[in-house]
Design an enzyme around this catalytic site. Structure first.
Site, PDB file in Angstrom:
ATOM      1  N   LYS A   1       6.101  -1.921   2.135  1.00 24.86           N
ATOM      2  CA  LYS A   1       5.152  -1.094   2.632  1.00 24.86           C
ATOM      3  C   LYS A   1       3.940  -2.247   2.626  1.00 24.86           C
ATOM      4  CE  LYS A   1       2.740   3.173   3.364  1.00 24.86           C
ATOM      5  NZ  LYS A   1       3.438   3.307   4.539  1.00 24.86           N
TER       6      LYS A   1
ATOM      7  N   LEU B   1      10.999   0.890   7.286  1.00 21.19           N
ATOM      8  CA  LEU B   1      10.029   1.634   6.334  1.00 21.19           C
ATOM      9  C   LEU B   1      10.831   3.130   5.455  1.00 21.19           C
ATOM     10  CD1 LEU B   1       8.559   0.880   3.991  1.00 21.19           C
ATOM     11  CD2 LEU B   1       7.242   2.951   5.316  1.00 21.19           C
TER      12      LEU B   1
ATOM     13  N   TYR C   1       0.961  -1.259  -0.497  1.00 25.15           N
ATOM     14  CA  TYR C   1       0.218  -0.054   0.188  1.00 25.15           C
ATOM     15  C   TYR C   1       0.822   1.489  -0.025  1.00 25.15           C
ATOM     16  CZ  TYR C   1       1.377   1.160   4.808  1.00 25.15           C
ATOM     17  OH  TYR C   1       1.241   1.254   6.040  1.00 25.15           O
TER      18      TYR C   1
HETATM   19  N1  PDD Z   1       2.992   5.243   7.590  1.00 23.17           N
HETATM   20  N2  PDD Z   1       7.629   3.640   9.109  1.00 23.17           N
HETATM   21  C1  PDD Z   1       6.207   2.758   8.877  1.00 23.17           C
HETATM   22  C2  PDD Z   1       6.562   1.765   9.288  1.00 23.17           C
HETATM   23  C3  PDD Z   1       5.483   3.881   8.333  1.00 23.17           C
HETATM   24  O1  PDD Z   1       3.931   3.266   8.071  1.00 23.17           O
HETATM   25  C4  PDD Z   1       5.354   4.801   7.711  1.00 23.17           C
HETATM   26  C5  PDD Z   1       3.939   5.750   7.721  1.00 23.17           C
HETATM   27  C6  PDD Z   1       6.316   5.511   7.956  1.00 23.17           C
HETATM   28  C7  PDD Z   1       6.694   6.864   7.590  1.00 23.17           C
HETATM   29  O2  PDD Z   1       6.773   6.647   6.247  1.00 23.17           O
HETATM   30  P1  PDD Z   1       6.050   8.221   5.392  1.00 23.17           P
HETATM   31  O3  PDD Z   1       7.047   9.234   5.002  1.00 23.17           O
HETATM   32  O4  PDD Z   1       6.304   8.054   3.645  1.00 23.17           O
HETATM   33  O5  PDD Z   1       4.647   8.607   5.291  1.00 23.17           O
HETATM   34  C8  PDD Z   1       7.276   5.293   8.432  1.00 23.17           C
HETATM   35  C9  PDD Z   1       1.971   5.669   6.884  1.00 23.17           C
HETATM   36  C10 PDD Z   1       1.336   7.220   7.337  1.00 23.17           C
HETATM   37  C11 PDD Z   1       0.177   5.051   7.210  1.00 23.17           C
HETATM   38  O6  PDD Z   1       0.499   3.698   7.538  1.00 23.17           O
HETATM   39  O7  PDD Z   1      -0.736   5.143   7.404  1.00 23.17           O
END
Ligand code: PDD
Length: 288
Positions: free
Chosen positions: A148, A204, A34
């Site tokens: 992801k 991630l 996702y």
């Molecule tokens: N989550 N690490 C994890 C485990 C995450 O789920 C996310 C983001 C991030 C930060 O990634 P980014 O800067 O691309 O948002 C780091 C999203 C927002 C979610 O699952 O809703």
């Protein structure tokens, strides 16, 4: 009833009418990936980077990307256009599709493609002004955190742990070193330098990861990626989170231990303020 339009497998439909067969491998195995893309003033922020990460996640689990970048942008724009909010949070998901239940990949697949959007919910004024409280926990997730994946049980349990402690996030440590929070990346500041864990399979790589590096370079803030022992997190001058929905958010306490020193103890610090302002500038300057 609020029944927003979503995209599912070639059709735009109200969410109440969007259905997936029970044998979808996303439902049966969590076999999919996702993305969450923030939208400000109806423009996606860092869409190229999000769609590049989508490619990486799909390649890592062997699902051919069902759409070109142009097709993705067009589909997302159509879902966005059906919504009234100017600032949104686009969610998209691709699974390995429907097949008789067997763990290994089916010979032929038709990926399931789903796109929805919601008004973005950003940290409230209190969190912005005063920072947030987090708890720490051992990172018990698998060793492919760079993907992801929609298989988020480890992250769900970590988020629930935070909720049960009235905390914003669980900050996770693996073998004594900082990894990340349940749904955000974690950064520490020491002696004016921003330090984040290396981009490897233990975290991630948030789209804000590269952005923080860019903003630090633009503001002449020293930046480093390396393993961060637990004691350094608690002894940091500042700690902050980044994610699509948290943007940049100061952490002022972890497990009842106040973060920061002197007049900055327990308060959002100067580097946080600089990076938050720079983030807002980057949003405003973002191309369509
Ligand atoms: N989550 N690490 C994890 C485990 C995450 O789920 C996310 C983001 C991030 C930060 O990634 P980014 O800067 O691309 O948002 C780091 C999203 C927002 C979610 O699952 O809703």
């Amino acid at each position: 009833m609020n029944d927003p339009l979503v995209y599912l497998n070639g059709k735009f439909t109200p969410i109440s009418e969007a259905h997936v067969p029970v044998l979808d491998r996303g439902f049966i195995f969590g076999d999919g990936i996702y993305e969450v893309i923030p939208v400000y003033g109806r423009k996606m922020f860092r869409s190229d980077q999000h769609l590049a990460r989508l490619n990486r996640s799909l390649a890592a689990i062997g699902i051919p990307n069902p759409h070109s970048k142009e097709e993705w942008l067009k589909l997302i724009a159509q879902v966005m256009a059906a919504h009234t909010a100017d600032d949104q949070m686009v969610y998209l998901q691709v699974t390995r599709g429907v097949a008789k239940r067997a763990h290994a990949f089916p010979a032929e697949i038709t990926p399931t493609v789903f796109i929805m959007t919601n008004p973005i919910v950003l940290p409230n004024a209190n969190a912005r002004a005063n920072g947030v409280v987090c708890v720490s926990m051992e990172d018990k997730r698998w060793l492919h955190c760079e993907i992801k994946s929609i298989s988020l049980l480890g992250n769900v349990l970590a988020a629930q742990n935070a909720a049960e402690h009235q905390a914003t996030e669980s900050i996770q440590f693996r073998d004594g070193f900082l990894s990340e929070a349940s749904a955000s990346n974690v950064w520490v500041v020491k002696d004016g330098k921003v330090i984040g864990p290396p981009k490897d399979n233990l975290i991630l790589e948030g789209i804000r990861y590269g952005l923080i590096e860019e903003l630090c370079a633009a503001k002449d803030i020293p930046f480093e990626m390396r393993r961060i022992p637990r004691v350094e997190v608690f002894a940091a001058d500042e700690v902050f989170l980044t994610s699509a929905t948290k943007e940049v958010l100061a952490v002022v306490k972890i497990d009842d231990q106040t973060i920061g020193h002197g007049s900055n103890a327990g308060k959002p610090g100067p580097i946080y303020h600089q990076l938050y302002a720079a983030y807002q500038d980057a949003k405003a300057a973002s191309p369509a």
